[in-house]
Design a protein around this motif. Structure first.
Motif, PDB file in Angstrom:
ATOM      1  N   PHE A 115      -0.894  -7.383   2.166  1.00  0.00           N
ATOM      2  CA  PHE A 115      -2.256  -8.064   1.905  1.00  0.00           C
ATOM      3  C   PHE A 115      -2.775  -8.228   3.437  1.00  0.00           C
ATOM      4  CE2 PHE A 115       0.367  -9.626  -1.555  1.00  0.00           C
ATOM      5  CZ  PHE A 115      -0.610  -9.725  -2.707  1.00  0.00           C
ATOM      6  N   HIS A 116      -3.885  -7.888   3.702  1.00  0.00           N
ATOM      7  CA  HIS A 116      -4.435  -7.883   4.852  1.00  0.00           C
ATOM      8  C   HIS A 116      -5.985  -8.315   4.948  1.00  0.00           C
ATOM      9  CE1 HIS A 116      -6.685  -3.945   4.447  1.00  0.00           C
ATOM     10  NE2 HIS A 116      -5.418  -3.906   3.685  1.00  0.00           N
ATOM     11  N   SER A 117      -6.408  -8.396   6.160  1.00  0.00           N
ATOM     12  CA  SER A 117      -7.848  -8.751   6.303  1.00  0.00           C
ATOM     13  C   SER A 117      -8.195 -10.199   5.628  1.00  0.00           C
ATOM     14  CB  SER A 117      -9.004  -7.773   5.652  1.00  0.00           C
ATOM     15  OG  SER A 117      -8.751  -6.505   6.378  1.00  0.00           O
ATOM     16  N   ILE A 147      -7.811  -8.542   1.156  1.00  0.00           N
ATOM     17  CA  ILE A 147      -7.584  -7.195   0.400  1.00  0.00           C
ATOM     18  C   ILE A 147      -6.120  -6.816   0.158  1.00  0.00           C
ATOM     19  CG2 ILE A 147      -7.739  -4.612   0.843  1.00  0.00           C
ATOM     20  CD1 ILE A 147     -10.040  -5.261   2.776  1.00  0.00           C
ATOM     21  N   TRP A 148      -5.742  -6.483  -1.155  1.00  0.00           N
ATOM     22  CA  TRP A 148      -4.650  -6.331  -1.480  1.00  0.00           C
ATOM     23  C   TRP A 148      -4.308  -4.681  -1.811  1.00  0.00           C
ATOM     24  CZ3 TRP A 148      -3.727  -3.951  -6.068  1.00  0.00           C
ATOM     25  CH2 TRP A 148      -4.827  -4.319  -7.198  1.00  0.00           C
ATOM     26  N   LYS A 149      -3.132  -4.139  -1.780  1.00  0.00           N
ATOM     27  CA  LYS A 149      -2.755  -2.980  -1.549  1.00  0.00           C
ATOM     28  C   LYS A 149      -1.513  -2.602  -2.145  1.00  0.00           C
ATOM     29  CE  LYS A 149      -2.133   1.458   1.022  1.00  0.00           C
ATOM     30  NZ  LYS A 149      -2.407   1.840   2.210  1.00  0.00           N
ATOM     31  N   VAL A 150      -1.356  -2.069  -3.083  1.00  0.00           N
ATOM     32  CA  VAL A 150       0.078  -1.710  -3.631  1.00  0.00           C
ATOM     33  C   VAL A 150       0.296  -0.191  -3.793  1.00  0.00           C
ATOM     34  CG1 VAL A 150       0.584  -3.883  -4.906  1.00  0.00           C
ATOM     35  CG2 VAL A 150      -0.416  -1.848  -6.121  1.00  0.00           C
ATOM     36  N   LYS A 151       1.509   0.272  -3.726  1.00  0.00           N
ATOM     37  CA  LYS A 151       1.695   1.640  -3.797  1.00  0.00           C
ATOM     38  C   LYS A 151       3.169   1.941  -4.289  1.00  0.00           C
ATOM     39  CE  LYS A 151       1.780   5.771  -0.912  1.00  0.00           C
ATOM     40  NZ  LYS A 151       1.598   6.592   0.359  1.00  0.00           N
TER      41      LYS A 151
END
Length: 561
Positions: free
Chosen positions: A122-124, A159-163
């Motif tokens: 989770f960033h920004s 902003i979220w991001k998963v990988k």
């Protein structure tokens, strides 16, 4: 009360001596090889305990005598109304600081059944809205001030991001936290210099409701989700687009559902913890970097003029009661040349239970009397009345020819010579506050001189004792106590000593009363107009001031503006 405490100490000392004389507290040793009978052992143990109790009482009384010397000359009380006013302005500044909070990125991983570990980030993170809700103030004696905020609201965008392996999924989210409650306490003390100090003793936060709006999008070629939101959604719906490589929709959907399932837990454990640290950190910083420096603007001492200063050190810690916050100041005038304690006692101050104003000051007559003592010691209460100070229309002038109508021998012994009157207090005049009025009994010594022509010789003529009672009035202007002395009771004279035979002093009373009104009182009022500054922090202004006179102290109420 002091007499009663002294009697307790005297009794305690006598008791100790008596017990020592009976060998109950002292010399209780025996031969260690000979055991004590049980009855004697109980007696001696009881005696030891009794001595300890008496000694503790004695120490407590001695300690209380030490505290007696630290009674305040001035007590300032901020009422609940004043504290709410201060809280209102403090929270306005706190809101500005809270709106500037920056949330750091955080990352981690979680496990989804049959898929395995999924890494997230989770960033920004940015706070879009921050609204402080209702606030309340609680006065907790012996603990401090409690401040609570309820129904606050925060919205966060990020902003979220998963990988998982080769499947990247990203998106934006909007998080709203409402029904946020924050509570913290402030504790007051004083430092070695006599200034007040404040610290935050605890801070707690809780969140009532969490609402999450999670948008999902595929992030091909590692592009930002904002730039590809529409295209990604269309890919998600169509499942294919010519010329573009996509990953299986099933993998994206599974991971996205996993994100939605675990997002609440992630937020509760990490994001809320970060917000909790940030909010309490901002409050703590506001206390240490804003409130504490502001309290340090309270004066420790203030120079009045080249003669005197006033000691405004705290003689005790500020105390919280159900009526407000009381701060005790020393309030003692001292000479700038030599700081010698004034030989006056500090009377007890019983603050009235008033609450219509934001702040109240109780200024003891001790403050004014130490000023009187300092200025009297510095000979600032000495007045020289010369010929040039007498108006032309005065009924009698300062020369022996004019005064011979009152003192016949003057014209014969010292014809056609100028005169001078030296006026000085016989003792330090003390101000007395009684309910509704203030009075000051002054006993002055008036020495009359004849001035030998063409020389500086002063020939002593006679000496008078003059008594009068003055009734000063007080007001507060621009944070300073100012006074005014109108004509008091008429001067009463008596002949103290004469080198020109005895004479009737009654005709002279009219003349000296005239001189007092036109020379002494104006000079005194000019000094009183300079005023005594109240112990106020920087940029504090008083309005709607009321001044009342109570037993032993001047009582001032005002609002802050």
């Amino acid at each position: 009360m002091v007499t009663e405490s002294k009697s307790v100490v005297v009794w305690s000392r006598r008791c100790l001596r008596r017990l020592a004389g009976k060998s109950l507290c002292c010399h209780l040793q025996r031969d260690s090889n000979q055991p004590l009978p049980r009855k004697e052992l109980r007696t001696r143990m009881a005696a030891r305990l009794y001595c300890v109790v008496v000694a503790l009482l004695l120490l407590a009384e001695v300690y209380s005598f030490g505290e007696e010397t630290s009674d305040p000359g001035i007590v300032a009380r901020i009422t609940r109304k004043g504290l709410k006013y201060a809280r209102h302005h403090g929270l306005a500044n706190l809101k500005k600081e809270l709106s500037k909070i920056r949330l750091h990125d955080f990352l981690g991983k979680f496990r989804i059944s049959w898929i395995g570990w999924v890494h997230y980030e989770f960033h920004s993170l940015k706070i879009q809205h921050f609204t402080l809700g209702n606030s309340d103030l609680s006065l907790n004696p012996q603990k401090g001030l409690g401040i609570s905020l309820s129904n606050s609201y925060i919205s966060v965008h990020g902003i979220w991001k998963v990988k998982k392996a080769f499947i990247p999924v990203a998106g934006t989210f909007n998080l709203s936290l409402d029904s946020i409650s924050t509570s913290f306490s402030l504790n007051f003390s004083k430092d070695n210099s006599g200034r007040p100090t404040v610290s935050m003793t605890h801070c707690n936060n809780s969140v009532g409701n969490i609402n999450i709006d999670l948008s999902k999008t595929l992030r091909p070629n590692d592009q930002t989700p904002e730039s590809k939101t529409t295209e990604s959604l269309s890919v998600s719906q169509a499942g294919h687009r010519e010329g573009q490589r996509t990953e299986p929709a099933e993998g994206r959907v599974t991971i996205t559902k996993g994100i939605q399932t675990h997002f609440h837990e992630i937020v509760e454990k990490k994001l809320i913890k970060i917000l909790d640290q940030k909010i309490c950190g901002v409050v703590r910083t506001a206390v240490t970097s804003r409130l504490q420096p502001y309290l340090r603007t309270l004066p420790v001492s203030t120079m009045i003029d080249y003669v005197a200063s006033i000691d405004y050190r705290l003689v005790g810690v500020p105390k919280v009661s159900f009526r407000g916050l009381d701060t005790p100041f020393k309030g003692e005038f001292f000479s700038r040349k030599r700081h010698t304690p004034a030989p006056t006692e500090v009377p007890a101050i019983e603050m009235p239970q008033k609450k219509s104003r934001m702040v109240y000051f109780a200024v003891s007559d001790y403050v004014f009397n130490t000023a009187s003592w300092v200025y009297q010691q510095a000979r600032q209460m000495h007045f020289n009345i010369e010929t040039t100070q007498i108006p032309l229309n005065a009924p009698i002038h300062l020369n022996t020819n004019s005064f011979q109508t009152l003192v016949p021998q003057l014209g014969k012994l010292y014809p056609n010579m100028k005169m001078e009157l030296d006026v000085a207090p016989e003792s330090t005049p003390f101000l007395i506050f009684n309910p509704g009025n203030a009075s000051l009994m002054a006993v002055m010594v008036v020495q009359a001189y004849a001035l030998r022509p063409k020389t500086s010789d002063h020939i002593p003529l006679f000496q008078l004792r003059a008594k009068t009672t003055l009734y000063p009035t007080f007001n507060v202007i621009s944070g300073r106590i100012v006074g005014f002395v109108n004509t008091g009771s008429p001067l009463k004279l008596e002949l103290k000593q004469s080198n020109v035979d005895s004479f009737d002093v009654r005709p002279m009373e009219t003349i000296l009363n005239y001189y007092a009104q036109h020379t002494i009182y104006p000079s005194l009022n000019e000094k009183l107009e300079e005023g005594l500054p109240l112990p106020l922090p920087k940029a504090a202004y008083l309005r709607h001031v009321v001044v009342r006179i109570h037993e032993n102290f001047l009582y001032i109420g005002a609002n802050l503006g």
